[in-house]
Design an enzyme around this catalytic site. Structure first.
Site, PDB file in Angstrom:
ATOM      1  N   ASP A  13       0.810  -1.227   0.000  1.00  0.00           N
ATOM      2  CA  ASP A  13       0.000   0.000   0.000  1.00  0.00           C
ATOM      3  C   ASP A  13       0.840   1.272   0.000  1.00  0.00           C
ATOM      4  O   ASP A  13       0.437   2.305   0.536  1.00  0.00           O
ATOM      5  CB  ASP A  13      -0.972   0.017   1.197  1.00  0.00           C
ATOM      6  CG  ASP A  13      -1.878  -1.190   1.195  1.00  0.00           C
ATOM      7  OD1 ASP A  13      -2.236  -1.655   0.104  1.00  0.00           O
ATOM      8  OD2 ASP A  13      -2.234  -1.672   2.286  1.00  0.00           O
ATOM      9  N   GLU A  14       1.990   1.213  -0.637  1.00  0.00           N
ATOM     10  CA  GLU A  14       2.876   2.378  -0.699  1.00  0.00           C
ATOM     11  C   GLU A  14       2.410   3.386  -1.745  1.00  0.00           C
ATOM     12  O   GLU A  14       2.880   4.527  -1.763  1.00  0.00           O
ATOM     13  CB  GLU A  14       4.311   1.935  -1.041  1.00  0.00           C
ATOM     14  CG  GLU A  14       4.969   1.023  -0.007  1.00  0.00           C
ATOM     15  CD  GLU A  14       4.709  -0.456  -0.279  1.00  0.00           C
ATOM     16  OE1 GLU A  14       3.878  -0.772  -1.159  1.00  0.00           O
ATOM     17  OE2 GLU A  14       5.338  -1.298   0.388  1.00  0.00           O
ATOM     18  N   LYS A  16       1.826   1.992  -5.192  1.00  0.00           N
ATOM     19  CA  LYS A  16       2.367   1.413  -6.434  1.00  0.00           C
ATOM     20  C   LYS A  16       1.439   1.667  -7.619  1.00  0.00           C
ATOM     21  O   LYS A  16       1.890   1.964  -8.720  1.00  0.00           O
ATOM     22  CB  LYS A  16       2.587  -0.105  -6.256  1.00  0.00           C
ATOM     23  CG  LYS A  16       3.579  -0.446  -5.156  1.00  0.00           C
ATOM     24  CD  LYS A  16       3.655  -1.936  -4.904  1.00  0.00           C
ATOM     25  CE  LYS A  16       2.405  -2.538  -4.315  1.00  0.00           C
ATOM     26  NZ  LYS A  16       2.100  -2.114  -2.923  1.00  0.00           N
ATOM     27  N   GLY A  40      -4.445  -4.422  -3.809  1.00  0.00           N
ATOM     28  CA  GLY A  40      -5.451  -3.406  -4.097  1.00  0.00           C
ATOM     29  C   GLY A  40      -4.688  -2.164  -4.504  1.00  0.00           C
ATOM     30  O   GLY A  40      -4.031  -1.554  -3.679  1.00  0.00           O
ATOM     31  N   HIS A  41      -4.716  -1.846  -5.785  1.00  0.00           N
ATOM     32  CA  HIS A  41      -3.908  -0.735  -6.308  1.00  0.00           C
ATOM     33  C   HIS A  41      -4.829   0.380  -6.790  1.00  0.00           C
ATOM     34  O   HIS A  41      -5.680   0.163  -7.649  1.00  0.00           O
ATOM     35  CB  HIS A  41      -3.009  -1.225  -7.458  1.00  0.00           C
ATOM     36  CG  HIS A  41      -1.988  -2.235  -7.002  1.00  0.00           C
ATOM     37  ND1 HIS A  41      -1.104  -2.830  -7.861  1.00  0.00           N
ATOM     38  CD2 HIS A  41      -1.711  -2.728  -5.772  1.00  0.00           C
ATOM     39  CE1 HIS A  41      -0.326  -3.654  -7.165  1.00  0.00           C
ATOM     40  NE2 HIS A  41      -0.685  -3.620  -5.903  1.00  0.00           N
ATOM     41  N   GLN A 222       2.042  -6.070  -3.059  1.00  0.00           N
ATOM     42  CA  GLN A 222       2.517  -6.144  -1.668  1.00  0.00           C
ATOM     43  C   GLN A 222       3.832  -5.340  -1.531  1.00  0.00           C
ATOM     44  O   GLN A 222       4.027  -4.393  -2.259  1.00  0.00           O
ATOM     45  CB  GLN A 222       2.685  -7.615  -1.216  1.00  0.00           C
ATOM     46  CG  GLN A 222       1.371  -8.384  -1.082  1.00  0.00           C
ATOM     47  CD  GLN A 222       0.825  -8.941  -2.375  1.00  0.00           C
ATOM     48  OE1 GLN A 222       1.521  -9.606  -3.120  1.00  0.00           O
ATOM     49  NE2 GLN A 222      -0.432  -8.676  -2.662  1.00  0.00           N
TER      50      GLN A 222
HETATM   51  P1  GDP Z   1      -0.733   0.235  -3.564  1.00  0.00           P
HETATM   52  O1  GDP Z   1      -1.336  -1.012  -3.069  1.00  0.00           O
HETATM   53  O2  GDP Z   1       0.729   0.329  -3.312  1.00  0.00           O
HETATM   54  O3  GDP Z   1      -1.081   0.547  -4.989  1.00  0.00           O
HETATM   55  O4  GDP Z   1      -1.391   1.420  -2.676  1.00  0.00           O
HETATM   56  P2  GDP Z   1      -2.964   1.584  -2.342  1.00  0.00           P
HETATM   57  O5  GDP Z   1      -3.652   2.096  -3.542  1.00  0.00           O
HETATM   58  O6  GDP Z   1      -3.500   0.358  -1.692  1.00  0.00           O
HETATM   59  O7  GDP Z   1      -2.883   2.660  -1.189  1.00  0.00           O
HETATM   60  C1  GDP Z   1      -2.368   3.924  -1.405  1.00  0.00           C
HETATM   61  C2  GDP Z   1      -3.460   4.949  -1.058  1.00  0.00           C
HETATM   62  O8  GDP Z   1      -2.875   6.217  -0.951  1.00  0.00           O
HETATM   63  C3  GDP Z   1      -4.517   5.072  -2.129  1.00  0.00           C
HETATM   64  O9  GDP Z   1      -5.727   5.455  -1.518  1.00  0.00           O
HETATM   65  C4  GDP Z   1      -3.990   6.198  -3.004  1.00  0.00           C
HETATM   66  O10 GDP Z   1      -5.027   6.890  -3.696  1.00  0.00           O
HETATM   67  C5  GDP Z   1      -3.360   7.096  -1.968  1.00  0.00           C
HETATM   68  N1  GDP Z   1      -2.187   7.856  -2.388  1.00  0.00           N
HETATM   69  C6  GDP Z   1      -1.179   7.509  -3.235  1.00  0.00           C
HETATM   70  N2  GDP Z   1      -0.235   8.452  -3.277  1.00  0.00           N
HETATM   71  C7  GDP Z   1      -0.643   9.441  -2.445  1.00  0.00           C
HETATM   72  C8  GDP Z   1      -0.079  10.685  -2.034  1.00  0.00           C
HETATM   73  O11 GDP Z   1       1.016  11.080  -2.424  1.00  0.00           O
HETATM   74  N3  GDP Z   1      -0.796  11.422  -1.142  1.00  0.00           N
HETATM   75  C9  GDP Z   1      -2.002  11.012  -0.649  1.00  0.00           C
HETATM   76  N4  GDP Z   1      -2.621  11.794   0.214  1.00  0.00           N
HETATM   77  N5  GDP Z   1      -2.558   9.852  -1.019  1.00  0.00           N
HETATM   78  C10 GDP Z   1      -1.884   9.070  -1.886  1.00  0.00           C
HETATM   79  P1  IMO Z   2      -0.884  -4.232  -2.186  1.00  0.00           P
HETATM   80  O1  IMO Z   2      -0.443  -4.814  -3.502  1.00  0.00           O
HETATM   81  C1  IMO Z   2      -0.952  -4.611   2.164  1.00  0.00           C
HETATM   82  C2  IMO Z   2      -0.988  -8.689   3.778  1.00  0.00           C
HETATM   83  C3  IMO Z   2      -2.240  -9.121   4.509  1.00  0.00           C
HETATM   84  C4  IMO Z   2      -1.628 -10.087   5.529  1.00  0.00           C
HETATM   85  C5  IMO Z   2      -0.519 -10.756   4.724  1.00  0.00           C
HETATM   86  C6  IMO Z   2      -0.896 -12.102   4.134  1.00  0.00           C
HETATM   87  O2  IMO Z   2      -2.180  -3.514  -2.256  1.00  0.00           O
HETATM   88  O3  IMO Z   2       0.210  -3.454  -1.557  1.00  0.00           O
HETATM   89  P2  IMO Z   2      -2.431 -12.796   2.063  1.00  0.00           P
HETATM   90  O4  IMO Z   2      -3.893 -12.587   1.809  1.00  0.00           O
HETATM   91  O5  IMO Z   2      -1.529 -12.259   1.033  1.00  0.00           O
HETATM   92  O6  IMO Z   2      -2.115 -14.230   2.395  1.00  0.00           O
HETATM   93  O7  IMO Z   2      -2.126 -11.979   3.438  1.00  0.00           O
HETATM   94  O8  IMO Z   2      -0.196  -9.859   3.679  1.00  0.00           O
HETATM   95  N1  IMO Z   2      -1.225  -8.186   2.405  1.00  0.00           N
HETATM   96  C7  IMO Z   2      -1.162  -6.883   2.061  1.00  0.00           C
HETATM   97  N2  IMO Z   2      -0.985  -5.786   2.820  1.00  0.00           N
HETATM   98  N3  IMO Z   2      -1.061  -4.483   0.817  1.00  0.00           N
HETATM   99  C8  IMO Z   2      -1.219  -5.598   0.045  1.00  0.00           C
HETATM  100  O9  IMO Z   2      -1.197  -5.542  -1.293  1.00  0.00           O
HETATM  101  C9  IMO Z   2      -1.325  -6.857   0.668  1.00  0.00           C
HETATM  102  N4  IMO Z   2      -1.493  -8.112   0.214  1.00  0.00           N
HETATM  103  C10 IMO Z   2      -1.408  -8.914   1.288  1.00  0.00           C
HETATM  104  O10 IMO Z   2      -2.877  -8.028   5.138  1.00  0.00           O
HETATM  105  O11 IMO Z   2      -1.011  -9.350   6.561  1.00  0.00           O
HETATM  106 MG    MG Z   3      -2.873  -1.648  -1.837  1.00  0.00          MG
END
Ligand code: GDP
Ligand code: IMO
Ligand code: MG
Length: 444
Positions: A13-14, A16, A40-41, A222
């Site tokens: 959830d960085e 990506k 979840g991207h 991840q």
């Molecule tokens: P991923 O799994 O690495 O693609 O990240 P996620 O989409 O799960 O989580 C990142 C969250 O932060 C999402 O809700 C994005 O819309 C949001 N996001 C991404 N970059 C930024 C940023 O620079 N600032 C803020 N406020 N939100 C961001």
């Molecule tokens: P993205 O791509 C954050 C975590 C789960 C749990 C562990 C194992 O959006 O960054 P799993 O269902 O993979 O067997 O769960 O990994 N986890 C994530 N945490 N972002 C994700 O994906 C994740 N995918 C799995 O919360 O701790």
């Molecule tokens: Mg995510």
């Protein structure tokens, strides 16, 4: 031309999805190489908002080819739902969506087992996404799994029966019903028909793309600390989320990979159980959750929050060979008076700069912090690096110094247009000399 990798440097959830969507204008194809719909991207621009789980974040651009690589595990029903959702939003992925015929299937029984095991673990639960990821990879490793290409097999019913027999035994042990073999075989046959037009012997496909002059962007899911080998085992996912997974999960040689962009959130989050040295259980943690909107894209769970941990970031840089950092969510820190950055762990009276292997050591590790002043200025939507407040640039300098890697991109909002791209760094090479095209695509 360049083939580059975008991957997470923390626990997922960085951001990506945002970074892939932004950079992919410089590439011809985007490839996922591991994981499944545990990912979840999020992609946002203007008033548009997409959440992708299986399909590479490049899909929003209608000229990008998208491949789900052999290293992935795929639940076809969830994939079809995602395709439907995209179509409803005006994105037509069909003729540019390719799926490796060696990718493994997630069956409903894998999901049932994921849930049953988590319940049985009680307080020690991993906190999985309950999508069946772990059990599907286990079937693969035990050589009992079903691959996409097995859906064409004349003895499909026997293969399904063999797999479900093993899973059924374990489910029965948890008091859960055994899966119905005939029903599941029928389900597989129905899947086969819908999947067939997308299936490819994908190692050849992606190597042909590269040989033909296409640039490929590999999208990690991840993060490094969730890697089955390098992460905080057993609180990890079941695949190699770090750069090694690109070669095994897509069939390209390491020598075809030109560089790695590591996505690093300006603080740390983690979903589910497991060690988290810089976790904040106080009002600052709640502040980061609220201001950063830290709720899971896949499960809606509240993400645990804490300060940036450069022990983790240094480790990620090392195992992935990160060339350039994409620093995200800097704006979330905009209003803080002071910001802490963890530079080491105190374990048994000694300060260490490495991530220990054991849960016992991690359990006793205390963060060693360096305190920096906040900038107390809104950064959302700043487009030029030099326009960032001095204290924010100082924060970036400390990250570069501690992680020994340049920050090539700073994200100050969820939208594509809320991004700073630094000219003159490695990011231009990593986008095949097309950084200006990326800047143009950013708009803003
Ligand atoms: P991923 O799994 O690495 O693609 O990240 P996620 O989409 O799960 O989580 C990142 C969250 O932060 C999402 O809700 C994005 O819309 C949001 N996001 C991404 N970059 C930024 C940023 O620079 N600032 C803020 N406020 N939100 C961001
Ligand atoms: P993205 O791509 C954050 C975590 C789960 C749990 C562990 C194992 O959006 O960054 P799993 O269902 O993979 O067997 O769960 O990994 N986890 C994530 N945490 N972002 C994700 O994906 C994740 N995918 C799995 O919360 O701790
Ligand atoms: Mg995510």
């Amino acid at each position: 031309m360049a083939n580059s990798v975008v991957l997470g440097m923390q626990w997922g959830d960085e951001g990506k999805g945002k970074i892939v969507d932004l950079l992919c204008v410089a590439f011809d194809a985007v490839v996922r190489f591991q994981g499944g719909n545990n990912a979840g991207h999020t992609v946002k621009f203007g008033d548009r908002h997409f959440a992708l789980h299986f399909i590479p974040s490049g899909v929003i651009h209608d000229d990008k080819k998208c491949l789900l690589g052999n290293g992935m595990v795929i639940d076809p029903d969830a994939l079809f739902d995602e395709v439907e959702g995209l179509r409803a939003a005006g994105v037509q992925p069909d003729d540019r969506l390719f799926i490796s015929d060696r990718a493994h299937l997630i069956l409903p029984a894998h999901r049932a087992l994921d849930r049953a095991r988590e319940e049985a673990r009680g307080a020690a639960m991993i906190g999985t996404t309950a999508k069946g990821i772990g059990p599907a990879y286990e079937s693969k490793a035990s050589r009992a799994g079903l691959r996409m290409c097995d859906l064409r097999a004349s003895d499909l019913d026997q293969r399904v029966a063999r797999l479900l027999d093993r899973i059924g035994n374990e489910l029965a042990g948890y008091g859960e019903p055994r899966p119905d073999v005939a029903e599941e075989t029928e389900r597989c046959r129905a899947w086969a028909e819908r999947l067939e037009p997308h299936l490819r012997n994908s190692s050849y496909l992606v190597n042909e793309w590269i040989a033909g002059g296409d640039s490929v962007l590999f999208e990690g899911a991840q993060g490094a600390l969730l890697d089955i080998d390098h992460g905080t085992y057993p609180y990890v996912t079941s695949s190699n989320t770090s750069v090694g997974g690109v070669a095994s999960g897509s069939g390209v040689a390491p020598s075809s990979i030109d560089g790695v962009i590591g996505v690093l959130k300006a603080y740390t989050t983690r979903v589910g159980g497991g060690p988290f040295i810089t976790e904040l259980l106080d009002e600052t943690g709640t502040f980061l959750q609220d201001r950063g909107n830290e709720f899971g894209t896949t499960t809606g769970r509240r993400r645990r929050c804490g300060w940036l941990d450069t022990v983790v970031a240094r480790y990620s840089r090392m195992i992935n060979g990160v060339d350039s950092i994409a620093l995200t969510k800097l704006d979330v820190l905009d209003t803080l008076d002071e910001i802490e950055i963890c530079t080491g762990y105190r374990i048994g009276g000694e300060v260490r700069r490495e991530v220990p292997s054991t849960l016992d050591e991690l359990a006793t590790a205390e963060p060693v912090y360096r305190t920096l002043p906040g900038w107390k200025t809104e950064t959302v939507g700043i487009l030029d690096y030099d326009d960032l407040p001095q204290a924010a640039r100082d924060y970036v300098d400390v990250i570069e110094e501690e992680v020994d890697t340049p920050v090539g991109l700073v994200s100050t909002g969820p939208r594509r247009e809320e991004t700073i791209l630094r000219r003159g760094g490695r990011l231009n090479d990593l986008t095949g000399g097309r950084l200006e095209a990326v800047l143009a695509g950013r708009g803003g």
